[in-house]
Write an enzyme that holds these catalytic residues in place. Structure first.
Site, PDB file in Angstrom:
ATOM      1  N   ILE A 257       0.471  -1.522  -0.078  1.00 19.46           N
ATOM      2  CA  ILE A 257      -0.281  -0.459   0.347  1.00 19.46           C
ATOM      3  C   ILE A 257       0.680   1.291  -0.203  1.00 19.46           C
ATOM      4  O   ILE A 257       1.631   1.232   0.808  1.00 19.46           O
ATOM      5  CB  ILE A 257      -1.086  -0.071   0.972  1.00 19.46           C
ATOM      6  CG1 ILE A 257      -1.634  -1.311   1.295  1.00 19.46           C
ATOM      7  CG2 ILE A 257      -1.950   0.986   1.043  1.00 19.46           C
ATOM      8  CD1 ILE A 257      -3.004  -1.536   2.714  1.00 19.46           C
ATOM      9  N   HIS A 258       0.941   1.812  -1.438  1.00 19.91           N
ATOM     10  CA  HIS A 258       1.836   3.351  -1.119  1.00 19.91           C
ATOM     11  C   HIS A 258       0.929   4.669  -1.081  1.00 19.91           C
ATOM     12  O   HIS A 258       0.258   4.863  -2.266  1.00 19.91           O
ATOM     13  CB  HIS A 258       2.320   3.342  -2.574  1.00 19.91           C
ATOM     14  CG  HIS A 258       3.423   4.089  -2.332  1.00 19.91           C
ATOM     15  ND1 HIS A 258       2.856   5.500  -2.389  1.00 19.91           N
ATOM     16  CD2 HIS A 258       4.829   4.153  -2.281  1.00 19.91           C
ATOM     17  CE1 HIS A 258       4.468   6.616  -2.770  1.00 19.91           C
ATOM     18  NE2 HIS A 258       5.429   5.405  -2.695  1.00 19.91           N
TER      19      HIS A 258
END
Length: 618
Positions: free
Chosen positions: A540-541
């Site tokens: 998850i960025h």
């Protein structure tokens, strides 16, 4: 396409029709001059599926739509009341933009020439096709059908001052009927026939009015209509309202026409003539260099919407010289953009990216490059570089080979007939060679760049074999799926990290998309990784280029080794902080250790934490 609904929302997002001072469109862009920028919600406009890009040029809001722009404009004209446009009365422009004279000139020229292009393109293509048919021996030049084609093809260009009079009057906001009278005066047969018969200048009250043929001219009528604006505007304000309707237009024409014929029209005529000679001198002196430089930067000029500033130069060349050397460069840059985009289609393994590249590449071949620019070239960067190089090389080659366009045409392969002229020769073979160079070179460079980029990825993550299928849910409670081509990061846009989904969040909370263990947490808190019991690794960025914020907008108490359940809160991100610092807030979710993943949602769909967006396959 539901144009009516889109236009209703567009008008709302630009601050209502009273905030629209003017509206027109070009090949792909709806151009709205707005009064108060603070009333315009660019983010909401960008959310619309039909919109490719939104940008300002001074006070002009450019909404890049594509080939459907004319339908959108027509619907806009149905929904807005011209009487309500521009009620704010003034343009709210920052001080630095007020000083940008070039931007103002470009906007004015765009408003004048872009609406005329369909007529010029139609006329140029008719003339060129007629010439090609006669060259091939398929049409008798003395036949009635040839005469008819010449009438249709010549009319728009020969009577160009009438077209320019109307569009100039619209742009500078003066009476269009009176502007047509000014155009009629410089196009009156006495002047044109007098020149052919060798008649001398007219002498009126000691003022000499030269006999000049202004057919196909550009600058004389623009100067005349500008004078009309100020003369008529002054009279309309200062003559008593009881007699204004009669005497304001009467005096305006009696003042404007003599001054235009005596001074402004000759000035415009010689300005255009010397300008054409100057351009010819530049290309005769350093033609290959000039064409290479223009060709290299032309895709960027198109992207900035400044290419319309070159229209009067090209039209003047066609009028004064009978040919133009910049039109071929316009055409070749479209093929360069198409070739670079087709390379993305060939190099990519992702179905959605291949579809986007193919469709936008085809549009570029037909002369509309903005979808390829904004949808593929700019997000991926390397295709843009390839297109710039190929456009420059092909432009220089075209000048070296002596390519000339003899009529105005749409910059696409459909304009090939405009490079044939029975009186001045043919550039047909040369333009075909240049076209192949533009297309093939851009394709080759873009393909090499794309393949090399993939090979330069640091190290491949081992691909695992999952024991069972697993669903991955949205990490936000309210958000919109966006196309990967809109992601301003080439690694994620190209899915180099693995199958990827991009989400535009509506709230500050980020939730666990799967149950598992936190196996990675960046020091700056902008990215984290979760590994499920099944072995699936999910990255998850949060935001694009948020690493440089040093964790400022993020709040989290997580640490590596923590166990989380799907739907549980992971971290907070201050979206307001990102917007304030002009940072993209896109949430990236990528599967980093397997390619066996199916996407369950389409672009532009709204999702929440109960929405499964990916599913692994066994």
């Amino acid at each position: 396409m539901a144009y009516a609904q889109f236009v209703r929302e567009l008008v709302e997002y630009v601050g209502g029709e009273e905030n629209i001072l003017a509206a027109y469109y070009c090949m792909t862009r709806l151009r709205l001059t707005v009064g108060e920028k603070s009333k315009v919600n660019i983010d909401k406009i960008k959310e619309q599926k039909i919109v490719k890009q939104v940008q300002y040029k001074g006070s002009e809001l450019q909404v890049v739509i594509g080939t459907e722009v004319n339908q959108v404009y027509d619907e806009l004209m149905k929904q807005v009341d011209p009487k309500n446009l521009g009620q704010i009365g003034k343009i709210d422009v920052p001080e630095d933009e007020k000083k940008n004279v070039f931007s103002k000139v470009v906007d004015i020229l765009g408003g004048i020439f872009v609406p005329v292009l369909p007529a010029l393109i139609a006329g140029g293509m008719i003339k060129s096709i007629s010439t090609l048919l006669m060259t091939l021996g398929w049409l008798d030049g003395a036949s009635d059908i040839a005469v008819l084609l010449n009438i249709a093809g010549d009319s728009g260009f020969y009577l160009l001052p009438f077209f320019i009079a109307v569009t100039t009057a619209k742009v500078i906001k003066t009476n269009e009927s009176l502007a047509l009278m000014v155009a009629g005066s410089i196009m009156y047969p006495t002047l044109i026939n007098g020149l052919e018969s060798g008649a001398g200048a007219l002498n009126v009250f000691g003022i000499s009015i030269p006999v000049i043929a202004y057919n196909s001219s550009v600058f004389p009528i623009i100067l005349g209509v500008v004078l009309l604006k100020y003369v008529y505007g002054f009279l309309d304000k200062n003559i008593h309202r009881n007699i204004r309707m009669v005497f304001a237009p009467l005096l305006a024409i009696l003042i404007t026409v003599p001054l235009t014929l005596a001074f402004l029209a000759p000035l415009g005529h010689y300005l255009g003539s010397y300008l054409a000679q100057g351009i010819t001198w530049i290309f005769n002196t350093n033609g290959v260099i000039a064409a290479t430089v223009i060709g290299f930067f032309l895709p960027l000029i198109v992207m900035a919407g400044m290419h319309q500033s070159l229209f009067p130069l090209m039209l003047t060349n066609l009028s004064e010289l009978g040919y133009d050397v910049m039109l071929p460069i316009f055409y070749l840059q479209t093929l360069a953009m198409a070739g670079a985009t087709f390379a993305v289609f060939a190099a990519s393994k992702k179905a959605d990216k291949k579809a986007t590249a193919l469709s936008t590449g085809i549009s570029a071949v037909f002369g509309v490059t903005e979808p390829a620019l904004y949808g593929v070239a700019i997000p991926l960067k390397k295709p843009l570089i390839a297109a710039l190089i190929a456009s420059g090389v092909a432009g220089g080659l075209s000048n070296l080979l002596g390519v000339r366009a003899f009529a105005f045409g749409l910059p696409s392969f459909l304009s090939i007939p405009t490079y044939v002229n029975d009186a001045q020769g043919s550039s047909l073979v040369s333009v075909i060679i240049s076209s192949l160079v533009a297309l093939v070179l851009s394709f080759a460079l873009s393909y090499i760049f794309m393949k090399r980029e993939k090979s330069e990825v640091v190290e491949e993550t081992p691909v695992v074999v999952l024991q069972s299928s697993e669903k991955v849910y949205s990490p936000v409670n309210e958000g919109r799926i966006i196309a990967l081509t809109d992601v301003q990061d080439n690694v994620f846009a190209s899915e180099i990290m693995g199958p990827t989904v991009a989400i535009e969040p509506k709230h500050n909370e980020i939730y666990a998309p799967v149950s598992g263990e936190i196996v990675m947490l960046s020091d700056t808190k902008h990215a984290l990784g979760i590994k499920t019991q099944n072995g699936l690794e999910v990255l998850i960025h949060i935001g694009i280029d948020t690493v440089k914020l040093n964790g400022e907008p993020f709040t989290s108490t997580l640490k590596v080794g923590d166990l989380v359940e799907q739907g549980h809160l992971l971290t907070h991100v201050d979206l307001g902080y990102l917007k304030e610092h002009n940072i993209e807030d896109t949430i990236i979710l990528a599967i980093t250790n397997t390619q066996g993943v199916s996407k369950l949602v389409d672009d532009n769909r709204m999702v929440d934490t109960q929405t499964a967006i990916l599913q692994t396959t066994v």
